[in-house]
Design a protein around this motif. Sequence first.
Motif, PDB file in Angstrom:
ATOM      1  N   TYR A 107       0.839  -1.206   0.000  1.00 57.09           N
ATOM      2  CA  TYR A 107       0.000   0.000   0.000  1.00 57.09           C
ATOM      3  C   TYR A 107       0.868   1.247   0.000  1.00 57.09           C
ATOM      4  CZ  TYR A 107      -4.041   2.947   1.160  1.00 57.09           C
ATOM      5  OH  TYR A 107      -5.036   3.888   1.136  1.00 57.09           O
ATOM      6  N   SER A 108       1.937   1.226   0.814  1.00 59.62           N
ATOM      7  CA  SER A 108       2.849   2.365   0.883  1.00 59.62           C
ATOM      8  C   SER A 108       3.563   2.578  -0.457  1.00 59.62           C
ATOM      9  CB  SER A 108       3.876   2.140   2.001  1.00 59.62           C
ATOM     10  OG  SER A 108       4.816   3.190   2.053  1.00 59.62           O
ATOM     11  N   ALA A 109       3.959   1.483  -1.113  1.00 61.47           N
ATOM     12  CA  ALA A 109       4.621   1.608  -2.413  1.00 61.47           C
ATOM     13  C   ALA A 109       3.667   2.199  -3.455  1.00 61.47           C
ATOM     14  CB  ALA A 109       5.130   0.247  -2.875  1.00 61.47           C
ATOM     15  N   LEU A 110       2.389   1.821  -3.382  1.00 63.83           N
ATOM     16  CA  LEU A 110       1.395   2.397  -4.289  1.00 63.83           C
ATOM     17  C   LEU A 110       1.201   3.884  -4.008  1.00 63.83           C
ATOM     18  CD1 LEU A 110      -1.274  -0.466  -4.343  1.00 63.83           C
ATOM     19  CD2 LEU A 110       0.385   0.108  -6.116  1.00 63.83           C
ATOM     20  N   ASP A 111       1.289   4.269  -2.745  1.00 60.66           N
ATOM     21  CA  ASP A 111       1.261   5.690  -2.394  1.00 60.66           C
ATOM     22  C   ASP A 111       2.400   6.436  -3.076  1.00 60.66           C
ATOM     23  OD1 ASP A 111      -0.935   6.448  -0.912  1.00 60.66           O
ATOM     24  OD2 ASP A 111      -0.058   5.951   1.024  1.00 60.66           O
ATOM     25  N   ASP A 112       3.576   5.799  -3.093  1.00 59.48           N
ATOM     26  CA  ASP A 112       4.734   6.423  -3.734  1.00 59.48           C
ATOM     27  C   ASP A 112       4.516   6.566  -5.243  1.00 59.48           C
ATOM     28  OD1 ASP A 112       6.032   6.629  -1.317  1.00 59.48           O
ATOM     29  OD2 ASP A 112       7.129   4.733  -1.552  1.00 59.48           O
ATOM     30  N   VAL A 113       3.818   5.577  -5.845  1.00 61.45           N
ATOM     31  CA  VAL A 113       3.503   5.678  -7.273  1.00 61.45           C
ATOM     32  C   VAL A 113       2.617   6.887  -7.527  1.00 61.45           C
ATOM     33  CG1 VAL A 113       2.387   4.565  -9.241  1.00 61.45           C
ATOM     34  CG2 VAL A 113       3.745   3.194  -7.645  1.00 61.45           C
ATOM     35  N   LEU A 114       1.594   7.070  -6.672  1.00 64.94           N
ATOM     36  CA  LEU A 114       0.697   8.220  -6.823  1.00 64.94           C
ATOM     37  C   LEU A 114       1.454   9.532  -6.664  1.00 64.94           C
ATOM     38  CD1 LEU A 114      -2.483   7.049  -4.855  1.00 64.94           C
ATOM     39  CD2 LEU A 114      -2.221   7.279  -7.334  1.00 64.94           C
ATOM     40  N   THR A 115       2.351   9.570  -5.685  1.00 63.92           N
ATOM     41  CA  THR A 115       3.154  10.777  -5.476  1.00 63.92           C
ATOM     42  C   THR A 115       4.011  11.063  -6.705  1.00 63.92           C
ATOM     43  OG1 THR A 115       3.240  10.368  -3.091  1.00 63.92           O
ATOM     44  CG2 THR A 115       4.895  11.864  -4.004  1.00 63.92           C
ATOM     45  N   GLY A 116       4.584   9.993  -7.267  1.00 62.31           N
ATOM     46  CA  GLY A 116       5.405  10.160  -8.458  1.00 62.31           C
ATOM     47  C   GLY A 116       4.605  10.635  -9.660  1.00 62.31           C
ATOM     48  N   LEU A 117       3.391  10.100  -9.809  1.00 60.51           N
ATOM     49  CA  LEU A 117       2.535  10.544 -10.912  1.00 60.51           C
ATOM     50  C   LEU A 117       2.171  12.016 -10.763  1.00 60.51           C
ATOM     51  CD1 LEU A 117       0.120   7.477 -11.223  1.00 60.51           C
ATOM     52  CD2 LEU A 117       1.826   8.213 -12.904  1.00 60.51           C
ATOM     53  N   HIS A 118       1.918  12.421  -9.520  1.00 55.19           N
ATOM     54  CA  HIS A 118       1.541  13.814  -9.265  1.00 55.19           C
ATOM     55  C   HIS A 118       2.698  14.764  -9.568  1.00 55.19           C
ATOM     56  CE1 HIS A 118      -0.557  17.179  -7.427  1.00 55.19           C
ATOM     57  NE2 HIS A 118       0.536  17.436  -6.702  1.00 55.19           N
ATOM     58  N   SER A 119       3.922  14.325  -9.260  1.00 59.08           N
ATOM     59  CA  SER A 119       5.079  15.205  -9.463  1.00 59.08           C
ATOM     60  C   SER A 119       5.686  15.053 -10.847  1.00 59.08           C
ATOM     61  CB  SER A 119       6.149  14.922  -8.402  1.00 59.08           C
ATOM     62  OG  SER A 119       6.578  13.573  -8.471  1.00 59.08           O
ATOM     63  N   GLY A 120       5.196  14.078 -11.633  1.00 62.25           N
ATOM     64  CA  GLY A 120       5.663  13.909 -12.998  1.00 62.25           C
ATOM     65  C   GLY A 120       7.041  13.292 -13.124  1.00 62.25           C
ATOM     66  N   ILE A 121       7.395  12.376 -12.209  1.00 59.55           N
ATOM     67  CA  ILE A 121       8.719  11.751 -12.278  1.00 59.55           C
ATOM     68  C   ILE A 121       8.802  10.832 -13.493  1.00 59.55           C
ATOM     69  CG2 ILE A 121       9.032  11.847  -9.783  1.00 59.55           C
ATOM     70  CD1 ILE A 121       8.422   8.857  -9.675  1.00 59.55           C
ATOM     71  N   THR A 122      10.007  10.498 -13.867  1.00 67.22           N
ATOM     72  CA  THR A 122      10.248   9.691 -15.074  1.00 67.22           C
ATOM     73  C   THR A 122       9.827   8.238 -14.846  1.00 67.22           C
ATOM     74  OG1 THR A 122      12.508   9.294 -14.331  1.00 67.22           O
ATOM     75  CG2 THR A 122      12.131  11.156 -15.836  1.00 67.22           C
ATOM     76  N   GLY A 123       9.691   7.519 -15.962  1.00 72.46           N
ATOM     77  CA  GLY A 123       9.186   6.154 -15.919  1.00 72.46           C
ATOM     78  C   GLY A 123      10.055   5.193 -15.135  1.00 72.46           C
ATOM     79  N   ASP A 124      11.385   5.421 -15.100  1.00 71.61           N
ATOM     80  CA  ASP A 124      12.247   4.478 -14.380  1.00 71.61           C
ATOM     81  C   ASP A 124      11.970   4.502 -12.884  1.00 71.61           C
ATOM     82  OD1 ASP A 124      13.184   7.056 -14.315  1.00 71.61           O
ATOM     83  OD2 ASP A 124      15.307   6.520 -14.342  1.00 71.61           O
ATOM     84  N   PHE A 125      11.668   5.705 -12.338  1.00 73.15           N
ATOM     85  CA  PHE A 125      11.333   5.781 -10.916  1.00 73.15           C
ATOM     86  C   PHE A 125       9.939   5.215 -10.650  1.00 73.15           C
ATOM     87  CE2 PHE A 125      14.640   9.082 -11.153  1.00 73.15           C
ATOM     88  CZ  PHE A 125      15.460   8.648 -10.113  1.00 73.15           C
ATOM     89  N   LEU A 126       9.013   5.465 -11.580  1.00 75.95           N
ATOM     90  CA  LEU A 126       7.683   4.857 -11.450  1.00 75.95           C
ATOM     91  C   LEU A 126       7.787   3.343 -11.449  1.00 75.95           C
ATOM     92  CD1 LEU A 126       5.219   6.865 -13.751  1.00 75.95           C
ATOM     93  CD2 LEU A 126       5.174   6.693 -11.258  1.00 75.95           C
ATOM     94  N   ALA A 127       8.580   2.812 -12.347  1.00 76.61           N
ATOM     95  CA  ALA A 127       8.734   1.368 -12.471  1.00 76.61           C
ATOM     96  C   ALA A 127       9.296   0.771 -11.190  1.00 76.61           C
ATOM     97  CB  ALA A 127       9.643   1.036 -13.657  1.00 76.61           C
ATOM     98  N   GLN A 128      10.208   1.495 -10.560  1.00 76.46           N
ATOM     99  CA  GLN A 128      10.814   1.011  -9.324  1.00 76.46           C
ATOM    100  C   GLN A 128       9.764   0.857  -8.227  1.00 76.46           C
ATOM    101  OE1 GLN A 128      14.322   3.158  -8.130  1.00 76.46           O
ATOM    102  NE2 GLN A 128      14.090   2.569  -5.976  1.00 76.46           N
ATOM    103  N   ASP A 129       8.896   1.844  -8.069  1.00 80.76           N
ATOM    104  CA  ASP A 129       7.858   1.781  -7.035  1.00 80.76           C
ATOM    105  C   ASP A 129       6.812   0.709  -7.353  1.00 80.76           C
ATOM    106  OD1 ASP A 129       8.982   3.816  -5.488  1.00 80.76           O
ATOM    107  OD2 ASP A 129       7.952   5.385  -6.624  1.00 80.76           O
ATOM    108  N   ILE A 130       6.477   0.574  -8.648  1.00 85.24           N
ATOM    109  CA  ILE A 130       5.512  -0.464  -9.041  1.00 85.24           C
ATOM    110  C   ILE A 130       6.098  -1.842  -8.778  1.00 85.24           C
ATOM    111  CG2 ILE A 130       4.270  -1.502 -10.977  1.00 85.24           C
ATOM    112  CD1 ILE A 130       4.049   1.281 -12.198  1.00 85.24           C
TER     113      ILE A 130
END
Length: 444
Positions: A390-413
Amino acid sequence: MNFQDTICAVATPPGVGALAIIRVSGPEAISLVDAVFKGKSLKHAEGNTIVYGHIVDGEKVVDEVLVSVFRNPRSFTGEDSLEISTHGSPFIIRYVMKLLVQKGCRPAGPGEFTQRAFLNGRLDLVQAEAVADLIAADSEAAHKTALNQLRGGFSRKLAILREDLIHFASLVELELDFGEEDVEFADRDDLKALILNLQDQIRPLIQSFESGNAIKEGFPVAIIGAPNAGKSTLLNALLNEDRAIVTDIAGTTRDIIEDTLIIDGIKFRFIDTAGIRETEDLIEAMGIERSKKALQDARLVLFLYDSTQGYEFLQDLQGLIREDQTLFWVRNKTDIDESSIREGEIRISAREQVGIEALKKQISQSVAELKSTDTTITNVRHFDHLTKAYSALDDVLTGLHSGITGDFLAQDIRLALHHLGEITGTISTDDLLKNIFGKFCIGK
């Protein structure tokens, strides 16, 4: 540990009994047992059949037995397996085990049959853990919860969650392969909607842990009151035995006394506490502090009082009651004074066993709505990984909101997938690779 050899173990409790069962599993299970068996050849026996015969040591007959034959993969372990039903003499059990070891069996380690079932894909980790919970279940509710998990309902729920997430993880990973071309395969709005949906499904699983753990271990019930309110007498009346010392001397109970009781198929842990009052006695004061802690830790609280004491002093403790706790106002010693002094009170006489069954009924009904389902969490390991997912999914949402690159999104997913996969023992990386190469032609 070698999982390619053949193991044996006694599957029934130690001691003298009418029957005992010795389990054998592994690639040589049938031939090894056949070497000490006199009767129809086990090598030619079909799977899921029972063969009558004798265990022998050369020409010496050891016991008359029934041997259940299970051929791979249709067995508990997924290997060739047999169950030898002998008479329950400890001498016979030792003798048969000795013969099997002499022929080449290895004594099994703790839980090794279930571990082999997991390694051979017969069970996932959730189901394997449910086997232990099912064996340890000492109430109807705990039994039902373990059986539900053994049937795989929770595992199927996790599989659906992971499948949806794996699809998007594959798309994000694919973007990394085309990083120089600045293409986007995973729609960010769709990914956000998916993450929110996954959290909506994981949240009630996490929230079910407290109730699920209580079903497994027992709902804690604290008995709180002043000295001589009858707390120890009530505990003895509930358990129908002299568990706690009862005297007319105030402050007899100075420590926590706890015992369990099954009511309507649900396990409760009743906690008799020290009487709460002002005192200069150091030991009694320590007991009172433990009483207050028991109050805070309990799922249900019985505020016990009588007409001579009133209930006003308990109102000072009412502020310690949480919203998720159930509070009962219990009026004791109604055999001395039959009048009611508080609206909604439960009236009993612990000494005369009056009103005890009605109190038990109300206690059980207070948790009856917490029905176990196949997605009720009872295992702290599952709770821990769900919380981390659940916490990792929170980090994905935070990353989507801040517009981080796909490699960081992939790491959290990947981290969320890892924790969901850890629960059932699934390897996230293999699933991810299979999904990528199964749906896309990479071409590079």
